[in-house]
Write an enzyme that holds these catalytic residues in place. Structure first.
Site, PDB file in Angstrom:
ATOM      1  N   TYR A 106      -7.607  -3.001  -3.151  1.00 15.06           N
ATOM      2  CA  TYR A 106      -7.542  -3.366  -1.732  1.00 15.06           C
ATOM      3  C   TYR A 106      -6.324  -2.691  -1.133  1.00 15.06           C
ATOM      4  O   TYR A 106      -5.226  -2.779  -1.691  1.00 15.06           O
ATOM      5  CB  TYR A 106      -7.442  -4.887  -1.582  1.00 15.06           C
ATOM      6  CG  TYR A 106      -7.290  -5.358  -0.151  1.00 15.06           C
ATOM      7  CD1 TYR A 106      -8.354  -5.306   0.744  1.00 15.06           C
ATOM      8  CD2 TYR A 106      -6.075  -5.876   0.303  1.00 15.06           C
ATOM      9  CE1 TYR A 106      -8.211  -5.738   2.056  1.00 15.06           C
ATOM     10  CE2 TYR A 106      -5.929  -6.317   1.614  1.00 15.06           C
ATOM     11  CZ  TYR A 106      -6.998  -6.243   2.484  1.00 15.06           C
ATOM     12  OH  TYR A 106      -6.855  -6.678   3.785  1.00 15.06           O
ATOM     13  N   ASP A 153      -0.177   2.833  -3.720  1.00 15.68           N
ATOM     14  CA  ASP A 153      -0.069   1.636  -2.888  1.00 15.68           C
ATOM     15  C   ASP A 153       0.689   0.591  -3.692  1.00 15.68           C
ATOM     16  O   ASP A 153       0.120  -0.110  -4.519  1.00 15.68           O
ATOM     17  CB  ASP A 153      -1.470   1.142  -2.503  1.00 15.68           C
ATOM     18  CG  ASP A 153      -1.404  -0.104  -1.626  1.00 15.68           C
ATOM     19  OD1 ASP A 153      -0.290  -0.664  -1.478  1.00 15.68           O
ATOM     20  OD2 ASP A 153      -2.461  -0.516  -1.112  1.00 15.68           O
ATOM     21  N   LYS A 205       4.826  -6.565   1.871  1.00 14.76           N
ATOM     22  CA  LYS A 205       5.095  -7.832   1.181  1.00 14.76           C
ATOM     23  C   LYS A 205       6.595  -8.055   0.910  1.00 14.76           C
ATOM     24  O   LYS A 205       7.315  -8.361   1.834  1.00 14.76           O
ATOM     25  CB  LYS A 205       4.218  -7.938  -0.063  1.00 14.76           C
ATOM     26  CG  LYS A 205       2.729  -7.925   0.364  1.00 14.76           C
ATOM     27  CD  LYS A 205       1.735  -8.458  -0.621  1.00 14.76           C
ATOM     28  CE  LYS A 205       0.417  -8.681   0.097  1.00 14.76           C
ATOM     29  NZ  LYS A 205      -0.672  -7.800  -0.303  1.00 14.76           N
TER      30      LYS A 205
HETATM   31  C1  LIG Z   1      -1.624  -7.021   0.742  1.00 17.57           C
HETATM   32  C2  LIG Z   1      -1.949  -5.616   0.432  1.00 17.57           C
HETATM   33  C3  LIG Z   1      -2.137  -4.664   1.439  1.00 17.57           C
HETATM   34  C4  LIG Z   1      -2.192  -5.023   2.894  1.00 17.57           C
HETATM   35  O1  LIG Z   1      -1.010  -5.552   3.369  1.00 17.57           O
HETATM   36  P1  LIG Z   1      -1.056  -6.469   4.697  1.00 17.57           P
HETATM   37  O2  LIG Z   1       0.384  -6.702   5.007  1.00 17.57           O
HETATM   38  O3  LIG Z   1      -1.818  -7.695   4.330  1.00 17.57           O
HETATM   39  O4  LIG Z   1      -1.755  -5.692   5.748  1.00 17.57           O
HETATM   40  C5  LIG Z   1      -2.298  -3.347   1.074  1.00 17.57           C
HETATM   41  N1  LIG Z   1      -2.305  -2.979  -0.212  1.00 17.57           N
HETATM   42  C6  LIG Z   1      -2.134  -3.866  -1.214  1.00 17.57           C
HETATM   43  C7  LIG Z   1      -2.110  -3.389  -2.620  1.00 17.57           C
HETATM   44  C8  LIG Z   1      -1.983  -5.219  -0.921  1.00 17.57           C
HETATM   45  O5  LIG Z   1      -1.880  -6.100  -1.915  1.00 17.57           O
END
Ligand SMILES: *Cc1c(COP(=O)(O)O)cnc(C)c1O
Length: 423
Positions: A141, A236, A264
């Site tokens: 994701y 990511d 995060k």
């Molecule tokens: C949470 C998450 C996102 C998206 O971040 P948001 O601040 O919720 O938009 C993207 N990549 C990874 C791996 C994530 O866990």
């Protein structure tokens, strides 16, 4: 007012009663907890019930909730104004910290969410390479930008949404999806179509199909084949950044992606994302380059204050402590499930873990999908009743924070023992 009444009220004015789908408890049944307050490793709902928290706001709260230094930094910043739409010194402070923590990052652009970071990263990769196609992995994701909502993990997987209504077919067709951990498929795809591919984006440790570590050689292969074809490799690290080490997975392994997405933890619990990489690529962003990206609240002074306070505490923290506590928690769970004769698999990397209700090894989205989600839901409800707040879906990670104590870990294992009696 209790959570049940609030949920009924919320559903009248907010779709599903929530502002992010996984919060709605759809996969586990029942009413989501409406949280009144939180401190350390404890969250308290509006009914006054206390829970030991492993959701950690889905990752950010590695220092625990309401950490006094972070709260003080936010208060202090708020007293000087909450947003100016002009540059501030705190943005340099944040960028310098990220550059220092990640050898692959020479420049940083701050944004307001992980979604914005990944969306900008793929636009930049497309603009840099003059290519349109991107490659992602099933079950990963990367936020909810159109191009990335194809075979996505997290809530998309939990709710069983197949593709992504609202995403134009023409755009979805530019996203190629491969199985996670399958280096050979990635290699053969790049051999055939590499010249049309702008980037490969990957969670170096997957966290959104539940925790799935990379097989030895998988990420190294991605590095090699992107380099050979002129595509960019995007890590990511929105979850793994400052979760597994001061830095990211790349800090632990010495890997060098072209671009890194963060979010995060770097926001200290405020809305933040960040994108970083090599100078020549980053300077392809406006205003130095042609790839446009902007944000009214980007680099927001409250968010910078919370993030910087969090990073400065984390720099001195022994990550081995949360890793050990997570290991003890998982070992405790495993013993109890073995005794009870329910087959489970636990994947853990550092302080992030997932208990999968399956007998087989979980290495990709297919193997994660074979879990008994009904049994997970019953386990989740039992744990909640016993005072433990786990993520309300099988395809998510649990997080141990620096605020957790050995006593809380022991109480969690104890709650598991009580839950299993009635499972
Ligand atoms: C949470 C998450 C996102 C998206 O971040 P948001 O601040 O919720 O938009 C993207 N990549 C990874 C791996 C994530 O866990």
């Amino acid at each position: 007012m209790d959570s049940q009444n609030l949920f009924a009220q919320a559903q009248k004015v907010i779709p599903g009663g929530v502002n992010s789908p996984v919060r709605a408890f759809r996969a586990v049944g029942g009413t989501p907890l409406f949280i009144r307050e939180a401190a350390g490793a404890t969250v308290v709902d509006t009914d006054g019930n206390e829970y030991i928290d492993y959701v950690a706001s889905w990752g950010p709260m590695i220092l625990g909730h309401s950490r006094p230094e972070v709260v003080a930094a936010i208060r202090d910043a708020a007293g000087r104004g909450t947003s100016y739409g002009a540059p501030t010194a705190s943005e340099i402070g944040m960028a310098e910290r990220l550059v220092a923590a990640f050898p692959s990052i020479e420049m940083v652009r701050m944004v307001s969410s992980g979604t914005e970071a990944t969306m900008t990263a793929i636009r930049l990769a497309r603009g840099w390479t003059n290519r349109d196609k991107i490659v992602k992995f099933a079950g990963c994701y990367h936020g909810h930008a159109d191009s990335l909502l194809v075979k996505a993990g997290s809530g998309v997987a939990t709710l069983g949404i197949p593709g992504s209504p609202g995403v134009p077919k023409a755009l979805a067709e530019l996203t190629i999806t491969l199985p996670y951990n399958d280096a050979e498929q990635a290699r053969s795809l790049m051999a055939r179509h590499g010249e049309g591919i702008a980037c490969i984006i990957v969670e170096p440790v997957a966290g959104n199909m539940g925790v799935v570590p990379p097989r030895p050689g998988f990420l190294e292969t991605l590095r090699e084949i992107t380099q050979a074809s002129g595509a960019l490799l995007i890590f990511d690290e929105v979850i793994t950044g400052f979760r597994l080490a001061y830095g990211g997975w790349q800090t632990l392994t010495g890997m060098v992606p072209d671009l890194t997405c963060l979010g995060k933890i770097v926001g200290g619990g405020l809305p933040v994302g960040a994108l970083g990489g090599r100078r020549e690529i980053m300077e392809h962003l406006a205003p130095t380059g042609p790839v446009y990206q902007a944000g009214t609240l980007s680099g927001n002074p409250l968010a910078m204050a919370a993030g910087i306070a969090t990073l400065d505490i984390l720099r001195g923290m022994p990550y081995s402590k949360i890793d050990r506590m997570a290991a003890e928690l998982c070992a405790g769970f495993l013993d109890l499930f073995r005794e009870k004769g329910i087959p489970v698999r636990i994947n853990r990397v550092g302080s992030m873990f997932t208990l999968f209700f399956t007998a087989d090894e979980v290495v990709d989205f297919d193997s994660a999908s074979r879990c008994d989600t009904g049994l997970f839901a019953r386990f989740f409800r039992g744990m909640l009743a016993a005072g433990i707040n786990l993520a309300p879906a099988q395809f998510e990670a649990g997080f141990v924070s620096f605020a957790h104590t050995d006593a809380e870990i022991a109480r969690t294992v104890d709650a598991c023992a009580r839950t299993l009696k009635s499972l």
